[in-house]
Scaffold this motif. Sequence first.
Motif, PDB file in Angstrom:
ATOM      1  N   UNK A  11       6.292  28.720 -34.936  1.00 49.78           N
ATOM      2  CA  UNK A  11       7.273  29.173 -33.945  1.00 49.78           C
ATOM      3  C   UNK A  11       6.793  30.435 -33.229  1.00 49.78           C
ATOM      4  N   UNK A  12       6.117  31.312 -33.951  1.00 49.91           N
ATOM      5  CA  UNK A  12       5.611  32.537 -33.306  1.00 49.91           C
ATOM      6  C   UNK A  12       4.515  32.214 -32.294  1.00 49.91           C
ATOM      7  N   UNK A  13       3.700  31.208 -32.572  1.00 48.20           N
ATOM      8  CA  UNK A  13       2.666  30.798 -31.633  1.00 48.20           C
ATOM      9  C   UNK A  13       3.287  30.219 -30.357  1.00 48.20           C
ATOM     10  N   UNK A  14       4.375  29.465 -30.511  1.00 47.88           N
ATOM     11  CA  UNK A  14       5.084  28.910 -29.349  1.00 47.88           C
ATOM     12  C   UNK A  14       5.669  30.051 -28.517  1.00 47.88           C
ATOM     13  N   UNK A  15       6.291  31.024 -29.180  1.00 47.71           N
ATOM     14  CA  UNK A  15       6.864  32.169 -28.461  1.00 47.71           C
ATOM     15  C   UNK A  15       5.784  32.985 -27.767  1.00 47.71           C
ATOM     16  N   UNK A  16       4.638  33.123 -28.408  1.00 48.60           N
ATOM     17  CA  UNK A  16       3.527  33.850 -27.803  1.00 48.60           C
ATOM     18  C   UNK A  16       3.041  33.133 -26.537  1.00 48.60           C
ATOM     19  N   UNK A  17       2.915  31.820 -26.611  1.00 40.41           N
ATOM     20  CA  UNK A  17       2.498  31.048 -25.435  1.00 40.41           C
ATOM     21  C   UNK A  17       3.537  31.168 -24.323  1.00 40.41           C
ATOM     22  N   UNK A  18       4.818  31.118 -24.679  1.00 38.92           N
ATOM     23  CA  UNK A  18       5.879  31.281 -23.684  1.00 38.92           C
ATOM     24  C   UNK A  18       5.781  32.639 -22.992  1.00 38.92           C
ATOM     25  N   UNK A  19       5.497  33.676 -23.763  1.00 37.20           N
ATOM     26  CA  UNK A  19       5.376  35.016 -23.196  1.00 37.20           C
ATOM     27  C   UNK A  19       4.195  35.091 -22.225  1.00 37.20           C
ATOM     28  N   UNK A  20       3.094  34.464 -22.579  1.00 41.24           N
ATOM     29  CA  UNK A  20       1.925  34.453 -21.690  1.00 41.24           C
ATOM     30  C   UNK A  20       2.257  33.708 -20.402  1.00 41.24           C
ATOM     31  N   UNK A  21       2.892  32.544 -20.537  1.00 40.80           N
ATOM     32  CA  UNK A  21       3.269  31.756 -19.354  1.00 40.80           C
ATOM     33  C   UNK A  21       4.208  32.555 -18.457  1.00 40.80           C
ATOM     34  N   UNK A  22       5.230  33.161 -19.049  1.00 38.81           N
ATOM     35  CA  UNK A  22       6.169  33.972 -18.266  1.00 38.81           C
ATOM     36  C   UNK A  22       5.464  35.119 -17.562  1.00 38.81           C
ATOM     37  N   UNK A  23       4.545  35.751 -18.275  1.00 33.76           N
ATOM     38  CA  UNK A  23       3.810  36.872 -17.692  1.00 33.76           C
ATOM     39  C   UNK A  23       2.977  36.414 -16.497  1.00 33.76           C
ATOM     40  N   UNK A  36      -8.153  30.797  -9.444  1.00 33.73           N
ATOM     41  CA  UNK A  36      -8.767  29.843 -10.356  1.00 33.73           C
ATOM     42  C   UNK A  36      -8.657  30.334 -11.795  1.00 33.73           C
ATOM     43  N   UNK A  37      -8.871  31.615 -11.999  1.00 31.83           N
ATOM     44  CA  UNK A  37      -8.723  32.191 -13.342  1.00 31.83           C
ATOM     45  C   UNK A  37      -7.279  32.092 -13.813  1.00 31.83           C
ATOM     46  N   UNK A  38      -6.341  32.306 -12.918  1.00 29.08           N
ATOM     47  CA  UNK A  38      -4.920  32.202 -13.263  1.00 29.08           C
ATOM     48  C   UNK A  38      -4.586  30.781 -13.688  1.00 29.08           C
ATOM     49  N   UNK A  39      -5.109  29.799 -12.978  1.00 30.07           N
ATOM     50  CA  UNK A  39      -4.872  28.397 -13.330  1.00 30.07           C
ATOM     51  C   UNK A  39      -5.462  28.095 -14.701  1.00 30.07           C
ATOM     52  N   UNK A  40      -6.669  28.595 -14.964  1.00 28.80           N
ATOM     53  CA  UNK A  40      -7.287  28.386 -16.277  1.00 28.80           C
ATOM     54  C   UNK A  40      -6.466  29.046 -17.388  1.00 28.80           C
ATOM     55  N   UNK A  41      -5.947  30.244 -17.110  1.00 24.74           N
ATOM     56  CA  UNK A  41      -5.151  30.959 -18.114  1.00 24.74           C
ATOM     57  C   UNK A  41      -3.839  30.233 -18.421  1.00 24.74           C
ATOM     58  N   UNK A  42      -3.174  29.753 -17.388  1.00 22.29           N
ATOM     59  CA  UNK A  42      -1.903  29.063 -17.618  1.00 22.29           C
ATOM     60  C   UNK A  42      -2.144  27.707 -18.283  1.00 22.29           C
ATOM     61  N   UNK A  43      -3.249  27.056 -17.941  1.00 23.22           N
ATOM     62  CA  UNK A  43      -3.592  25.797 -18.598  1.00 23.22           C
ATOM     63  C   UNK A  43      -3.828  26.017 -20.090  1.00 23.22           C
ATOM     64  N   UNK A  44      -4.526  27.076 -20.423  1.00 17.48           N
ATOM     65  CA  UNK A  44      -4.771  27.404 -21.831  1.00 17.48           C
ATOM     66  C   UNK A  44      -3.458  27.683 -22.560  1.00 17.48           C
ATOM     67  N   UNK A  45      -2.567  28.440 -21.927  1.00 17.55           N
ATOM     68  CA  UNK A  45      -1.276  28.754 -22.553  1.00 17.55           C
ATOM     69  C   UNK A  45      -0.439  27.488 -22.755  1.00 17.55           C
TER      70      UNK A  45
END
Length: 73
Positions: A11-23, A36-45
């Motif tokens: 659950x903490x990993x899911x919340x961490x990914x959500x925080x990255x996506x929101x950011x 392009x870097x932003x797209x790669x970052x959001x894809x990873x999250x």
Amino acid sequence: MILDAYKLFVESKIEEADAVIDNIVNNQVSVGGHNFETIKDIDKAFSIKAEYEDKLQLLHDYTSNDRDTPNTN
């Protein structure tokens, strides 16, 4: 007990990914090639979020009462 700890970890990993996506979504600055870097970052999250949501579902399935019912298929 170990499964409870694992559930909190997942659950903490899911919340961490959500925080990255929101950011990324809320603080996006459009600057040339940085998109392009932003797209790669959001894809990873999103990949991380999907992976851990799958794990949470598997954990739920593993610990559900349905697991005690024999499979008749």
